[in-house]
Design an enzyme around this catalytic site. Structure first.
Site, PDB file in Angstrom:
ATOM      1  N   LYS A   1      12.884  20.132  48.081  1.00 40.12           N
ATOM      2  CA  LYS A   1      14.187  20.020  47.405  1.00 40.12           C
ATOM      3  C   LYS A   1      14.130  19.095  46.197  1.00 40.12           C
ATOM      4  O   LYS A   1      14.810  19.348  45.208  1.00 40.12           O
ATOM      5  CB  LYS A   1      15.289  19.626  48.389  1.00 40.12           C
ATOM      6  CG  LYS A   1      15.239  18.212  48.892  1.00 40.12           C
ATOM      7  CD  LYS A   1      16.288  17.979  49.966  1.00 40.12           C
ATOM      8  CE  LYS A   1      15.880  16.869  50.905  1.00 40.12           C
ATOM      9  NZ  LYS A   1      15.391  15.608  50.337  1.00 40.12           N
TER      10      LYS A   1
ATOM     11  N   ARG B   1      23.848  13.015  53.613  1.00 44.28           N
ATOM     12  CA  ARG B   1      22.827  13.332  54.608  1.00 44.28           C
ATOM     13  C   ARG B   1      23.421  13.393  56.005  1.00 44.28           C
ATOM     14  O   ARG B   1      22.702  13.641  56.958  1.00 44.28           O
ATOM     15  CB  ARG B   1      21.766  12.235  54.556  1.00 44.28           C
ATOM     16  CG  ARG B   1      20.333  12.732  54.511  1.00 44.28           C
ATOM     17  CD  ARG B   1      19.464  11.507  54.429  1.00 44.28           C
ATOM     18  NE  ARG B   1      18.070  11.791  54.461  1.00 44.28           N
ATOM     19  CZ  ARG B   1      17.327  12.044  53.391  1.00 44.28           C
ATOM     20  NH1 ARG B   1      17.881  12.088  52.204  1.00 44.28           N
ATOM     21  NH2 ARG B   1      16.040  12.244  53.522  1.00 44.28           N
TER      22      ARG B   1
ATOM     23  N   ARG C   1       1.208  14.964  50.286  1.00 45.32           N
ATOM     24  CA  ARG C   1       1.867  14.050  49.348  1.00 45.32           C
ATOM     25  C   ARG C   1       1.491  12.598  49.647  1.00 45.32           C
ATOM     26  O   ARG C   1       1.377  11.777  48.743  1.00 45.32           O
ATOM     27  CB  ARG C   1       3.386  14.218  49.444  1.00 45.32           C
ATOM     28  CG  ARG C   1       4.127  13.374  48.441  1.00 45.32           C
ATOM     29  CD  ARG C   1       5.607  13.694  48.429  1.00 45.32           C
ATOM     30  NE  ARG C   1       6.295  13.068  49.533  1.00 45.32           N
ATOM     31  CZ  ARG C   1       7.566  13.293  49.843  1.00 45.32           C
ATOM     32  NH1 ARG C   1       8.268  14.169  49.160  1.00 45.32           N
ATOM     33  NH2 ARG C   1       8.139  12.678  50.850  1.00 45.32           N
TER      34      ARG C   1
ATOM     35  N   ARG D   1       3.331   7.089  49.682  1.00 51.59           N
ATOM     36  CA  ARG D   1       4.601   6.627  50.234  1.00 51.59           C
ATOM     37  C   ARG D   1       4.426   6.161  51.669  1.00 51.59           C
ATOM     38  O   ARG D   1       3.846   6.869  52.492  1.00 51.59           O
ATOM     39  CB  ARG D   1       5.619   7.769  50.172  1.00 51.59           C
ATOM     40  CG  ARG D   1       6.613   7.607  49.051  1.00 51.59           C
ATOM     41  CD  ARG D   1       7.518   8.789  48.960  1.00 51.59           C
ATOM     42  NE  ARG D   1       8.414   8.935  50.109  1.00 51.59           N
ATOM     43  CZ  ARG D   1       9.369   9.843  50.178  1.00 51.59           C
ATOM     44  NH1 ARG D   1       9.550  10.672  49.180  1.00 51.59           N
ATOM     45  NH2 ARG D   1      10.140   9.927  51.239  1.00 51.59           N
TER      46      ARG D   1
ATOM     47  N   ARG E   1      11.565  11.827  60.751  1.00 57.70           N
ATOM     48  CA  ARG E   1      12.481  12.241  59.678  1.00 57.70           C
ATOM     49  C   ARG E   1      12.972  13.681  59.891  1.00 57.70           C
ATOM     50  O   ARG E   1      14.112  14.012  59.593  1.00 57.70           O
ATOM     51  CB  ARG E   1      11.803  12.100  58.312  1.00 57.70           C
ATOM     52  CG  ARG E   1      11.929  10.667  57.784  1.00 57.70           C
ATOM     53  CD  ARG E   1      10.830  10.272  56.816  1.00 57.70           C
ATOM     54  NE  ARG E   1      10.715  11.097  55.660  1.00 57.70           N
ATOM     55  CZ  ARG E   1       9.571  11.326  55.015  1.00 57.70           C
ATOM     56  NH1 ARG E   1       8.446  10.780  55.439  1.00 57.70           N
ATOM     57  NH2 ARG E   1       9.552  12.077  53.947  1.00 57.70           N
TER      58      ARG E   1
END
Ligand code: ADP
Length: 185
Positions: free
Chosen positions: A15, A90, A127, A133, A144
């Protein structure tokens, strides 16, 4: 077509990438709550300090902090003609806070990207290598995804007839074309 658009989808669902492309095409700002929180953490601001334990654990940052942060951003001049929201709201509480602040037109269209879970985990682990991250490790990623299912997925029903469903599997260009077609129809 309205220019106040929300992107909804699981972590690793693409997204952020698509929200940025749509932002450019429409000439409206990209408002990513996750990016704003990571910037706050990097700058060591009060908000960043309060948010970091939640972000690193893959939990939602408390609603009052996130709502205040996004509301302030949406009041800036560049957001007058629209925005692409990415990562906010969210949960239903945040959606209600946004509706109270901006009216029911605060979100005119919701784009939901559909991707299956194995694929999102794979993308996020890739990623992790690229961006480093702290919340992109397998345990946090699974958490998550759970938070997404429990807290965020109910927003698809909440936004009801304002939802456009888009297949999120394919190349970046293919998915972008699908989104543009949906937005235009
Ligand atoms: P992803 O969708 O891949 O998890 P984001 O950048 O959207 O990435 O979010 C990263 C983290 O930032 C979330 O796990 C959460 O801790 C925090 N966060 C982002 N947006 C919100 C929000 N609207 N409310 C609460 N926490 C948020």
């Amino acid at each position: 077509m309205g220019r106040r658009i929300l992107f909804l989808g699981p972590p690793g669902g693409g997204k952020g990438t698509q929200a940025k492309l749509v932002t450019k095409a429409l000439g409206v700002p990209h408002v990513s709550s996750g990016e704003m929180l990571r910037e706050a953490m990097a700058s060591g601001s009060e908000l960043g300090k309060k948010a970091s334990a939640y972000v690193d654990a893959g939990d939602l940052v408390p609603d009052d902090l996130v709502v205040a942060m996004v509301k302030e951003r949406l009041c800036k001049d560049d957001a007058l003609c629209g925005y692409v929201l990415d990562g906010f709201p969210r949960n239903v509480e945040q959606a209600e806070a946004l509706a109270n602040a901006m009216g029911s037109e605060g979100i005119e269209t919701t784009v939901v990207l559909h991707v299956d879970e194995d694929q999102t985990v794979e993308r996020l682990l890739r990623r992790a290598d690229l961006e480093g991250r702290a919340d992109d490790n397998e345990a946090t990623i699974r958490h998550r995804l759970e938070v997404f299912r429990d807290e965020t997925e109910p927003l698809i029903a909440y936004y009801g007839d304002r939802v456009l469903r888009v297949d999120g599997v394919g190349s970046i260009e293919e998915i972008f074309c699908r989104i543009v077609n949906e937005l235009a129809s």
